[in-house]
Write an enzyme that holds these catalytic residues in place. Structure first.
Site, mmCIF file in Angstrom:
data_model
loop_
_atom_site.group_PDB
_atom_site.id
_atom_site.type_symbol
_atom_site.label_atom_id
_atom_site.label_comp_id
_atom_site.label_asym_id
_atom_site.label_seq_id
_atom_site.Cartn_x
_atom_site.Cartn_y
_atom_site.Cartn_z
ATOM 1 N N SER A 62 -8.191 4.892 17.243
ATOM 2 C CA SER A 62 -8.614 4.515 15.750
ATOM 3 C C SER A 62 -6.851 3.877 15.501
ATOM 4 C CB SER A 62 -9.083 5.231 14.863
ATOM 5 O OG SER A 62 -8.380 6.449 14.581
ATOM 6 N N GLY A 109 -6.384 2.300 12.048
ATOM 7 C CA GLY A 109 -6.141 2.194 10.768
ATOM 8 C C GLY A 109 -6.655 0.690 10.281
ATOM 9 N N GLU A 148 -5.866 -1.956 11.524
ATOM 10 C CA GLU A 148 -6.120 -2.743 12.614
ATOM 11 C C GLU A 148 -7.138 -2.659 13.671
ATOM 12 O OE1 GLU A 148 -2.095 -3.398 14.729
ATOM 13 O OE2 GLU A 148 -1.148 -3.099 12.795
ATOM 14 N N GLY A 149 -8.088 -1.736 12.976
ATOM 15 C CA GLY A 149 -9.461 -1.465 13.687
ATOM 16 C C GLY A 149 -9.351 -0.510 14.789
ATOM 17 N N GLY A 151 -11.430 8.624 10.150
ATOM 18 C CA GLY A 151 -11.229 8.837 11.603
ATOM 19 C C GLY A 151 -12.842 9.618 12.133
ATOM 20 N N ASP A 152 -13.347 10.653 11.052
ATOM 21 C CA ASP A 152 -14.481 11.438 11.288
ATOM 22 C C ASP A 152 -15.664 10.406 11.355
ATOM 23 O OD1 ASP A 152 -12.666 13.386 11.221
ATOM 24 O OD2 ASP A 152 -13.221 13.935 8.984
HETATM 25 N N1 LIG Z 1 -6.994 -0.012 5.634
HETATM 26 C C1 LIG Z 1 -7.972 -0.122 6.269
HETATM 27 N N2 LIG Z 1 -8.519 -1.257 6.233
HETATM 28 C C2 LIG Z 1 -9.832 -1.355 6.961
HETATM 29 N N3 LIG Z 1 -10.199 -0.355 7.792
HETATM 30 C C3 LIG Z 1 -9.560 0.601 7.803
HETATM 31 C C4 LIG Z 1 -8.374 0.868 7.062
HETATM 32 N N4 LIG Z 1 -8.033 2.117 7.311
HETATM 33 C C5 LIG Z 1 -8.748 2.652 8.321
HETATM 34 N N5 LIG Z 1 -10.036 1.731 8.647
HETATM 35 C C6 LIG Z 1 -10.932 1.935 9.410
HETATM 36 O O1 LIG Z 1 -11.274 3.286 9.621
HETATM 37 C C7 LIG Z 1 -11.026 3.783 10.883
HETATM 38 C C8 LIG Z 1 -10.361 4.969 11.013
HETATM 39 O O2 LIG Z 1 -8.852 5.018 10.605
HETATM 40 P P1 LIG Z 1 -7.686 5.662 10.869
HETATM 41 O O3 LIG Z 1 -7.099 5.031 12.230
HETATM 42 O O4 LIG Z 1 -6.816 5.741 9.707
HETATM 43 O O5 LIG Z 1 -8.337 7.126 11.414
HETATM 44 P P2 LIG Z 1 -7.666 8.523 11.375
HETATM 45 O O6 LIG Z 1 -6.283 8.419 11.348
HETATM 46 O O7 LIG Z 1 -8.349 9.143 12.684
HETATM 47 O O8 LIG Z 1 -8.146 9.075 10.037
HETATM 48 P P3 LIG Z 1 -8.357 10.502 9.477
HETATM 49 O O9 LIG Z 1 -7.412 11.464 10.393
HETATM 50 O O10 LIG Z 1 -7.420 10.434 8.033
HETATM 51 O O11 LIG Z 1 -9.579 10.616 9.540
HETATM 52 C C9 LIG Z 1 -10.054 2.514 11.617
HETATM 53 O O12 LIG Z 1 -10.404 2.225 13.055
HETATM 54 C C10 LIG Z 1 -10.930 1.216 10.751
HETATM 55 O O13 LIG Z 1 -11.840 0.911 11.268
HETATM 56 O O1 LIG Z 2 -6.250 20.782 8.215
HETATM 57 P P1 LIG Z 2 -7.103 19.860 9.205
HETATM 58 O O2 LIG Z 2 -8.252 20.747 9.833
HETATM 59 O O3 LIG Z 2 -6.133 19.177 10.097
HETATM 60 O O4 LIG Z 2 -7.691 18.543 8.509
HETATM 61 C C1 LIG Z 2 -8.744 18.766 7.626
HETATM 62 C C2 LIG Z 2 -9.129 17.682 6.836
HETATM 63 O O5 LIG Z 2 -7.988 16.923 6.136
HETATM 64 O O6 LIG Z 2 -9.635 16.808 7.482
HETATM 65 C C3 LIG Z 2 -10.633 16.199 6.957
HETATM 66 C C4 LIG Z 2 -10.404 14.689 7.232
HETATM 67 O O7 LIG Z 2 -10.416 14.173 8.377
HETATM 68 C C5 LIG Z 2 -10.836 16.595 5.482
HETATM 69 O O8 LIG Z 2 -12.151 16.745 5.170
HETATM 70 C C6 LIG Z 2 -10.146 17.870 5.516
HETATM 71 O O9 LIG Z 2 -9.621 18.347 4.483
#
Ligand SMILES: Nc1ncnc2c1ncn2[C@@H]1O[C@H](COP(=O)(O)OP(=O)(O)OP(=O)(O)O)[C@@H](O)[C@H]1O
Ligand SMILES: O=P(O)(O)OC[C@@]1(O)O[C@H](CO)[C@@H](O)[C@@H]1O
Length: 326
Positions: free
Chosen positions: A234, A236, A238-239, A265-266
């Site tokens: 993932s 952000g 950028e998809g 991400g979830d």
């Molecule tokens: N600013 C944004 N605009 C459009 N889509 C977004 C944006 N931020 C995140 N996304 C969407 O959400 C998906 C997951 O985001 P990201 O890559 O930030 O996940 P992550 O870092 O695993 O998230 P987290 O650990 O906080 O749950 C991206 O692949 C995209 O589809």
């Molecule tokens: O402390 P960890 O286990 O790394 O992350 C937990 C957490 O930040 O991850 C979820 C979002 O992905 C939230 O619902 C939760 O609070």
């Protein structure tokens, strides 16, 4: 290019079991501007059930994919989390522990900057651990998908993901791993079917800074060569990038206003499992997953989007085909 399924030989009848060893009550606090050392009078905070696997389970239940959530819950917060899951249609099969489940505080300011204060996991006993391990193995039937989400809490062996993935493989159970650091590194050794690192987690794993999409694709391809079936990174705004032994694809997503990125991400993980459950092609699975993430960031707290929200975003995603990286 011939379109392939997201993963091979998946029965539509299987259910998803999500594992969250360290769930949390997530408390979302809004401030105009966070100023350390001062009093902030804030609007009533939002309280949502959180922890990575719980977020995946809530999204899947909303999409009508049969889902069981397991892990540890404890105390009053544990009761509240159980009720929140049940009320959202998730089958909650957590092992009760004596200690209280944690609360994580997320502060979001008017500019959208997120500050997270995440607590450690409550301690659990050996007996509670064994009960969990037995419960999990009982919940998993052939054709089910096991979603292992989040990092391993203190007290849990760092190779547990590797061991449970190896067991799942022998038992005809498919696995998706969404973790970071050592838990991810060791888990990969057992060759999970799917992993979903973000770019930072992929960089940690490969030990190198990835400067562009080409480098991301190459790093993901190395993990496929090491035995992972599908690597989804993932990215952000950028998809996301998705690499298998025969495809390397980049899903581009529309630019949208971000209300809360917690759980984005979830939501991607849930979107992947939705596509797999319905035996979508790889193209359609990753487009749906990316659209789910983008629909999520427009929701407050870690509230998941509706299927309609996802479909709206889906119409504005597209795929760039990088050709096979192997
Ligand atoms: N600013 C944004 N605009 C459009 N889509 C977004 C944006 N931020 C995140 N996304 C969407 O959400 C998906 C997951 O985001 P990201 O890559 O930030 O996940 P992550 O870092 O695993 O998230 P987290 O650990 O906080 O749950 C991206 O692949 C995209 O589809
Ligand atoms: O402390 P960890 O286990 O790394 O992350 C937990 C957490 O930040 O991850 C979820 C979002 O992905 C939230 O619902 C939760 O609070």
């Amino acid at each position: 290019m011939e379109r392939q399924g997201a993963t091979e030989h998946v029965s539509r009848t299987g259910r998803v079991i999500t594992v969250t060893l360290n769930p949390a009550v997530d408390l979302f606090v809004s401030v105009k501007h966070l100023e350390p050392g001062t009093l902030h009078r804030v609007p009533t905070p939002l309280q949502h059930a959180g922890g990575k696997g719980l977020n995946v389970a809530k999204m899947l239940a909303c999409l009508s994919v049969p889902t069981v959530a397991t892990g540890f819950l404890g105390g009053r917060r544990g009761d509240w989390l159980h009720e929140a899951l049940v009320s959202q249609g998730v089958e909650s099969q957590f092992v009760r522990i004596a200690n209280e489940s944690r609360m994580n505080v997320k502060v979001i300011d008017d500019a959208g900057t997120l500050t997270e204060l995440n607590s450690p996991a409550p301690a659990f006993t050996d007996e509670e651990w064994h009960l969990f391990d037995d419960t999990l193995r009982t919940l998993c039937g052939p054709n089910s998908w096991l979603a292992l989400c989040g990092n391993l809490p203190a007290g849990c062996q760092s190779h547990w993901y590797r061991d449970i993935i190896s067991w799942a493989k022998q038992s005809g159970i498919k696995t998706l791993l969404d973790a970071s650091g050592v838990a991810l590194e060791l888990g990969i050794q057992a060759c999970p079917d799917v992993i979903k690192p973000n770019q930072h987690e992929l960089e940690q794993l490969t030990g190198s800074t990835l400067h562009n999409h080409e480098e991301v694709m190459r790093a993901a391809a190395q993990l496929v060569e090491a035995g992972v079936g599908l690597v989804v990174v993932s990215l952000g705004e950028e998809g996301l990038a998705a690499v298998t032994s025969s495809a390397a694809l980049h899903v581009r997503v529309p630019s949208v206003p971000v209300v809360s990125s917690v759980g984005a991400g979830d939501t991607v993980v849930a979107g992947l499992l939705y596509g797999i459950f319905h035996q979508f092609s790889l193209y359609d699975t990753i487009r749906f997953a990316a659209a789910a993430g983008t629909a999520k960031v427009q929701k407050p707290g870690n509230m998941h989007p509706s299927k309609e929200d996802i479909e709206t975003c889906l119409a504005s995603t597209d795929i760039v085909d990088w050709g096979s990286q192997s």
